[in-house]
Structure formats: structure tokens, C-alpha cells
Design a protein around this motif. Structure first.
Motif, PDB file in Angstrom:
ATOM      1  N   UNK A  16       0.825  -1.209   0.000  1.00  0.00           N
ATOM      2  CA  UNK A  16       0.000   0.000   0.000  1.00  0.00           C
ATOM      3  C   UNK A  16       0.857   1.256   0.000  1.00  0.00           C
ATOM      4  N   UNK A  17       1.902   1.253   0.820  1.00  0.00           N
ATOM      5  CA  UNK A  17       2.776   2.420   0.908  1.00  0.00           C
ATOM      6  C   UNK A  17       3.514   2.655  -0.411  1.00  0.00           C
ATOM      7  N   UNK A  18       3.959   1.581  -1.046  1.00  0.00           N
ATOM      8  CA  UNK A  18       4.685   1.688  -2.312  1.00  0.00           C
ATOM      9  C   UNK A  18       3.814   2.299  -3.407  1.00  0.00           C
ATOM     10  N   UNK A  19       2.526   1.953  -3.393  1.00  0.00           N
ATOM     11  CA  UNK A  19       1.606   2.434  -4.435  1.00  0.00           C
ATOM     12  C   UNK A  19       0.965   3.776  -4.100  1.00  0.00           C
ATOM     13  N   UNK A  20       1.300   4.320  -2.925  1.00  0.00           N
ATOM     14  CA  UNK A  20       0.702   5.594  -2.530  1.00  0.00           C
ATOM     15  C   UNK A  20      -0.733   5.452  -2.085  1.00  0.00           C
ATOM     16  N   UNK A  21      -1.112   4.256  -1.613  1.00  0.00           N
ATOM     17  CA  UNK A  21      -2.504   4.001  -1.230  1.00  0.00           C
ATOM     18  C   UNK A  21      -2.684   3.885   0.279  1.00  0.00           C
ATOM     19  N   UNK A  22      -1.601   4.108   1.027  1.00  0.00           N
ATOM     20  CA  UNK A  22      -1.682   3.986   2.482  1.00  0.00           C
ATOM     21  C   UNK A  22      -2.091   5.322   3.087  1.00  0.00           C
TER      22      UNK A  22
END
Length: 395
Positions: A16-22
Motif C-alpha cells: 500500500x505504501x509503495x503504491x501511494x494508497x496507504x
């Protein structure tokens, strides 16, 4: 912790953090009004659903306090045992009158409404035509019902007509329902209610409107269905008591037979303790204020139109919103996250809206101007938008 669970969580959170979704959760220190305080810093609040400023209205607070003194802090039981207090009956009668229906049922949340009402009426022998951009609670309510879910292109009346015809004429289903948001919460557009009702009457569809973002906003506050004069035609009018109304809870308004059925079959209603007396009294007061003083809704629209014009004038894409909901559409999820962070740092509190709340590639920040904002607050917010947008080369 189980090693398998820990691995699942670590991998999922990193993804999630890698995709900017966190998303992080900020704590508001005090009331959720037009100005809020977070980590000791004051911000112009453009993130709440408190459309009319009722969450902090002194008359609602007084009504809640008086009811709490009289009834206690909780109802003490589920509605079907002895948790139905006379204030709950008054609340439901008030909602029905406000929405222009025979009766109404109050739930503990809007999410509970959709989980309970849809599954109480639709079964695996039925089909549900569902707008592609419907709220998550509608999607979950449809899944829980076991009915065949048929996705309809967003506000596409040709697609609705085609799929309604196919579903009805197939002979596979006992009942067919069309379900839609009244106001779509991420883009601010409004359901095409007159066209929807023409198609519904043509094919004998049950019609369910989730008016969470329309109640208190359209139809002089009574909602999207009232805006189009269709209160006597729409089968289910569902809404929340936590957005423009400013409190907590949800409701379904409709025929007396429908409400009688839901009170005996909707599982969240049957197996959850009632709304608190204080919340019930505050909702009644909110409805009284809307009915007696149109300035709340008028001021909301005045502020919303003012803010939207200012954002467009400095070059932002605010989509096709027809309501106070004002998205600033950026596209890239990571850009939306960074943009929101910069706005917050400068003094405007907004949140990035990214997948799965909106489709991938449509990342945005969403603004909710309210009746409680002053023009000075909105001007300051626009100035910050201009500063940050130019610094990030967005405008």
C-alpha cells in the motif's frame, strides 16, 4: 502474533505504501468545525461532511444534553426488546414527514442501512442493477443479499434500459432492483432521477436511492428525490444522519409496509442497540432547523459556488460536480498524496482520495465547503491552493 498473519500484514502494508494508497489517520483536537486543530496547529477544514455546520450547532448540543438527562446515555437494548423509546418513535415520524413518505426506520449508521435494507428485500432469486460508482456500503449490501449483481455504467441511461430489459425479460429473477446514489460522493454529480423513474416504470423495477450526500443539500434539504418531485414514486429513500444532519445514524423512508418489513427483517436493526437518546433528539432539532430556516441550505450553496468559481479561475480541474462536493482532480495517486500533504502543511486540511475509493488514475483531493465557512476562510484556502499548485507546477 501468528507468523502467517504477520507476513500477510507486513507485505500488504508495504504494498500500500509503495503504491501511494496507504492513508494515515489524523486526530482532531476538539470539535470538527470550519477550523480544526491537529497537532496543535489550526487548519481551515475542507474535509468534513458537516455541510450545514450542525455538528457543532448550540441548539443541537442543547437538545442532545436535555435528552441525555431525561433518558440516559444509551437506550439499553435493541429496538425489538425494549430499546424503542418514545424519542425514537418521534424521530422516525419526523424523518418520514421530512422525506414525504408514509413511514421511516432509523438505523445506527448509514452503512447499516444499506447492509440491512437491501438484504432484507433482495435474495438469491433476484437481480440488482447497480450504478458503477455506487458507495461501498451499497456494494456490500448487494453482495450480502445474494442477488445477482449487474453493474450499470455510471449514469448511463441507455445501459440501464438495456440491462433492465435483459434482466426482466430473461425470466430468471423474481424481482429486479435498480440502486443508485442520489449524489455521488467523489464527483458530486447527481443521479438522473426522472430518466431513472421512466425506465423503472417501463420494466417494473424496484428503485432504491442512497441519498447520504443529498439529504440536507438538495430539495431544500429534503434530498435528491424531493428535488425532482418523486417522493411518492421511489421505493426506498435511504440516507445518513451524520453528514448534513450533523449527528450519527441512518434511515430508510418509504411505505408503511416497507418499514414494517424492515423492522422485522433487517438484521442490523434487529441485533444492534438503538440510537442514543441524545443523538435522536439532536437529529430532530436539525430537521426542525432546516424546515424553519432555509438560510442554512442557502448559505451552503452560496459558499460552495463561490469556492468552486475561485478554484476554477486559478486553473484547477474540479470535474463535473453539481453539488457542494468539490474534487480537485490530479490523476496520479502519489501526486494526490503529496499535494494534500503540502496543503495541510500550509493550513488547508484536505485528504487525498485514491484507489479503491476512486478508480486508479483518478486520484484527487476532495473539498467540502460548508455553511459554517466564512468568505474570508474560503479566500485564504484558495490563496493556499494557488501557492501550492504553482510550487508543484500543477497550475
Amino acid at each position: 502474533m501468528s507468523p502467517k498473519l504477520e507476513t500477510f500484514l507486513d507485505e500488504g502494508l508495504d504494498n500500500l505504501k509503495e503504491k501511494g494508497l496507504y492513508s494515515t489517520i489524523d486526530v482532531v483536537e476538539g470539535a470538527n468545525g470550519p477550523i480544526i486543530e491537529i497537532n496543535g496547529e489550526k487548519k481551515i477544514n475542507l474535509a468534513s461532511n458537516n455541510y450545514l455546520g450542525f455538528a457543532t450547532h448550540p441548539e443541537l448540543i442543547e437538545a442532545a444534553n436535555e435528552a441525555t438527562e431525561k433518558y440516559g446515555v444509551g437506550a439499553g437494548a435493541v429496538r425489538t426488546i425494549n430499546g424503542t423509546l418514545d424519542i425514537h418513535r418521534e424521530l422516525e415520524e419526523k424523518i418520514a414527514k421530512f422525506k414525504g413518505t408514509e413511514a421511516a426506520i432509523a438505523f445506527q449508521s448509514g452503512f447499516n442501512c444499506n447492509m440491512g435494507a437491501i438484504s432484507a428485500v433482495m435474495t438469491k432469486e433476484d437481480a440488482i442493477l447497480s450504478d458503477a460508482l455506487n458507495h461501498a456500503s451499497i456494494i456490500d449490501g448487494c453482495r450480502l443479499s445474494g442477488a445477482k449483481i449487474i453493474r450499470v455504467n455510471h449514469s448511463d441511461m441507455e445501459d440501464l434500459d438495456k440491462k433492465a430489459k435483459e434482466a426482466v425479460e430473461s425470466g430468471l429473477y423474481k424481482k429486479v432492483m435498480y440502486i443508485t446514489d442520489g449524489v455521488f460522493s467523489m464527483d458530486g454529480d447527481v443521479a438522473k432521477m426522472p430518466e431513472i423513474m421512466e425506465i423503472a416504470e417501463k420494466y417494473g423495477l424496484i428503485v432504491y436511492v442512497d441519498d447520504a450526500h443529498g439529504s440536507g443539500v438538495l430539495g431544500k434539504g429534503a434530498g435528491t428525490v424531493k428535488e425532482f418531485g418523486l417522493s411518492d414514486k421511489v421505493d426506498f429513500q435511504m440516507g445518513t444522519l451524520s453528514k448534513a444532519i450533523g449527528v450519527v445514524g441512518g434511515y430508510v423512508a418509504g411505505s408503511q409496509k416497507l418499514i414494517d418489513w424492515l423492522k422485522s427483517q433487517a438484521r442490523p436493526f434487529l441485533f444492534s442497540t438503538s440510537l442514543t437518546p441524545g443523538a435522536s433528539a439532536a437529529v430532530i432539532k436539525a430537521l426542525d432547523l432546516m424546515e424553519s430556516d432555509p438560510s442554512y441550505v442557502d448559505t451552503l450553496w452560496e459558499n460552495a459556488n463561490y469556492f468552486k468559481e475561485k478554484l476554477q479561475a486559478i486553473g484547477y480541474d474540479i470535474g463535473e460536480s453539481e453539488t457542494p462536493i468539490t474534487p480537485v482532480i490530479l490523476g496520479d495517486e502519489k501526486l494526490a498524496q503529496e499535494f494534500a500533504k503540502r496543503l495541510i502543511d500550509e493550513g488547508v486540511y484536505v485528504k487525498p482520495i485514491v484507489f479503491p475509493t476512486v478508480p486508479l488514475g483518478t486520484g484527487r483531493v476532495r473539498n467540502m465547503p460548508t455553511a459554517a465557512h466564512t468568505k474570508e476562510m474560503l479566500d485564504e484556502a484558495v490563496a493556499i491552493y494557488e501557492k501550492v499548485g504553482k510550487e508543484m507546477k500543477i497550475i
